[in-house]
Design an enzyme around this catalytic site. Structure first.
Site, mmCIF file in Angstrom:
data_model
loop_
_atom_site.group_PDB
_atom_site.id
_atom_site.type_symbol
_atom_site.label_atom_id
_atom_site.label_comp_id
_atom_site.label_asym_id
_atom_site.label_seq_id
_atom_site.Cartn_x
_atom_site.Cartn_y
_atom_site.Cartn_z
ATOM 1 N N ARG A 62 -0.105 24.887 48.344
ATOM 2 C CA ARG A 62 0.104 23.628 49.074
ATOM 3 C C ARG A 62 1.368 23.676 49.924
ATOM 4 O O ARG A 62 1.485 22.977 50.931
ATOM 5 C CB ARG A 62 0.102 22.435 48.109
ATOM 6 C CG ARG A 62 -1.275 22.174 47.517
ATOM 7 C CD ARG A 62 -1.268 21.014 46.536
ATOM 8 N NE ARG A 62 -0.406 21.227 45.392
ATOM 9 C CZ ARG A 62 -0.726 21.930 44.305
ATOM 10 N NH1 ARG A 62 -1.925 22.471 44.207
ATOM 11 N NH2 ARG A 62 0.131 22.078 43.313
ATOM 12 N N GLU A 99 5.898 24.435 35.055
ATOM 13 C CA GLU A 99 5.684 23.271 34.181
ATOM 14 C C GLU A 99 4.491 23.541 33.257
ATOM 15 O O GLU A 99 4.485 23.147 32.111
ATOM 16 C CB GLU A 99 5.435 22.019 35.029
ATOM 17 C CG GLU A 99 5.417 20.734 34.212
ATOM 18 C CD GLU A 99 4.963 19.533 35.038
ATOM 19 O OE1 GLU A 99 4.758 19.668 36.250
ATOM 20 O OE2 GLU A 99 4.795 18.464 34.428
HETATM 21 P P1 AMP Z 1 8.002 23.739 39.013
HETATM 22 O O1 AMP Z 1 8.193 25.224 39.071
HETATM 23 O O2 AMP Z 1 7.852 23.236 37.603
HETATM 24 O O3 AMP Z 1 9.047 22.982 39.796
HETATM 25 O O4 AMP Z 1 6.582 23.443 39.653
HETATM 26 C C1 AMP Z 1 6.441 23.392 41.013
HETATM 27 C C2 AMP Z 1 5.116 23.952 41.441
HETATM 28 O O5 AMP Z 1 4.045 23.558 40.620
HETATM 29 C C3 AMP Z 1 4.801 23.442 42.822
HETATM 30 O O6 AMP Z 1 4.297 24.528 43.581
HETATM 31 C C4 AMP Z 1 3.774 22.360 42.617
HETATM 32 O O7 AMP Z 1 2.767 22.497 43.576
HETATM 33 C C5 AMP Z 1 3.222 22.578 41.229
HETATM 34 N N1 AMP Z 1 3.311 21.386 40.368
HETATM 35 C C6 AMP Z 1 4.059 21.246 39.247
HETATM 36 N N2 AMP Z 1 3.882 20.072 38.663
HETATM 37 C C7 AMP Z 1 3.011 19.401 39.428
HETATM 38 C C8 AMP Z 1 2.422 18.099 39.374
HETATM 39 N N3 AMP Z 1 2.718 17.245 38.390
HETATM 40 N N4 AMP Z 1 1.579 17.745 40.341
HETATM 41 C C9 AMP Z 1 1.283 18.609 41.356
HETATM 42 N N5 AMP Z 1 1.784 19.832 41.476
HETATM 43 C C10 AMP Z 1 2.642 20.247 40.525
#
Ligand code: AMP
Length: 175
Positions: A62, A99
């Protein structure tokens, strides 16, 4: 539209996707609206207009949607960061914790130089692991990381803590 806060109604919460307990922030309603999409690009690019950005680095998948438009808005080039095995040329890689799981990111070995001034673009800043991995890949080239631009920040996950205090972190909507 006059303020990023008006984008909130274009974000759809999808509970338990892709796993139980995750509330997924679905940006497709925002992409669907010509006005919301246009303003999102403009507002993501805004703080970096006078920063001499040479390249926008964006994270699969995205991040590519917003990253390429922000690159256009800033008259900058575009550099993809992808999941392992997707990029065709020699790559550098970085392992990180997401996450919902663990992952590896890759960037082409010739993607940046120490002369580049870079921003990282993605849709969501959650735990910050992905952004920190992208930042680390950028730093590996000796390029200057000017900032990060994300549409959504899940503030309760404190992703900012994983990032350098000198990096400008620009998010349009906080949850
Ligand atoms: P993080 O590494 O935990 O900051 O996760 C970021 C990545 O995971 C990004 O590329 C987001 O597209 C995706 N992502 C994580 N959590 C979500 C969420 N709750 N909704 C949509 N995309 C998420």
């Amino acid at each position: 539209m006059t303020s990023p806060e008006q984008l909130r109604s274009f974000i759809r919460d999808v509970p338990d996707f892709p796993k139980p307990g995750i509330v997924f922030k679905d940006i497709t309603p925002l992409l669907h609206s010509p006005m919301a999409l246009d303003k999102t690009m403009e507002w993501l690019a805004e703080p970096f207009r006078d920063e001499g950005i040479t390249n926008v680095v964006a994270i699969e998948s995205r991040g590519f949607i917003f990253g390429s438009c922000v690159a256009r808005a800033l008259n900058a080039g575009f550099v993809p960061i992808r999941k392992p095995g997707k990029l065709p040329w020699n790559c550098r890689r970085h392992e990180y914790v997401l996450e919902y799981g663990k992952d590896i990111l890759e960037i082409h070995d010739d993607a940046l130089t120490p002369d580049d001034r870079v921003i990282v673009v993605d849709d969501v800043l959650a735990t910050g692991g992905t952004a920190a991995a992208a930042a680390s890949l950028v730093h590996g080239f000796g390029a200057k990381l000017i900032g990060l631009a994300m549409v959504i920040e899940l503030s309760f996950l404190e992703g900012r803590r994983k990032l350098d205090a000198n990096t400008k972190i620009h998010t349009l909507l906080q949850y």
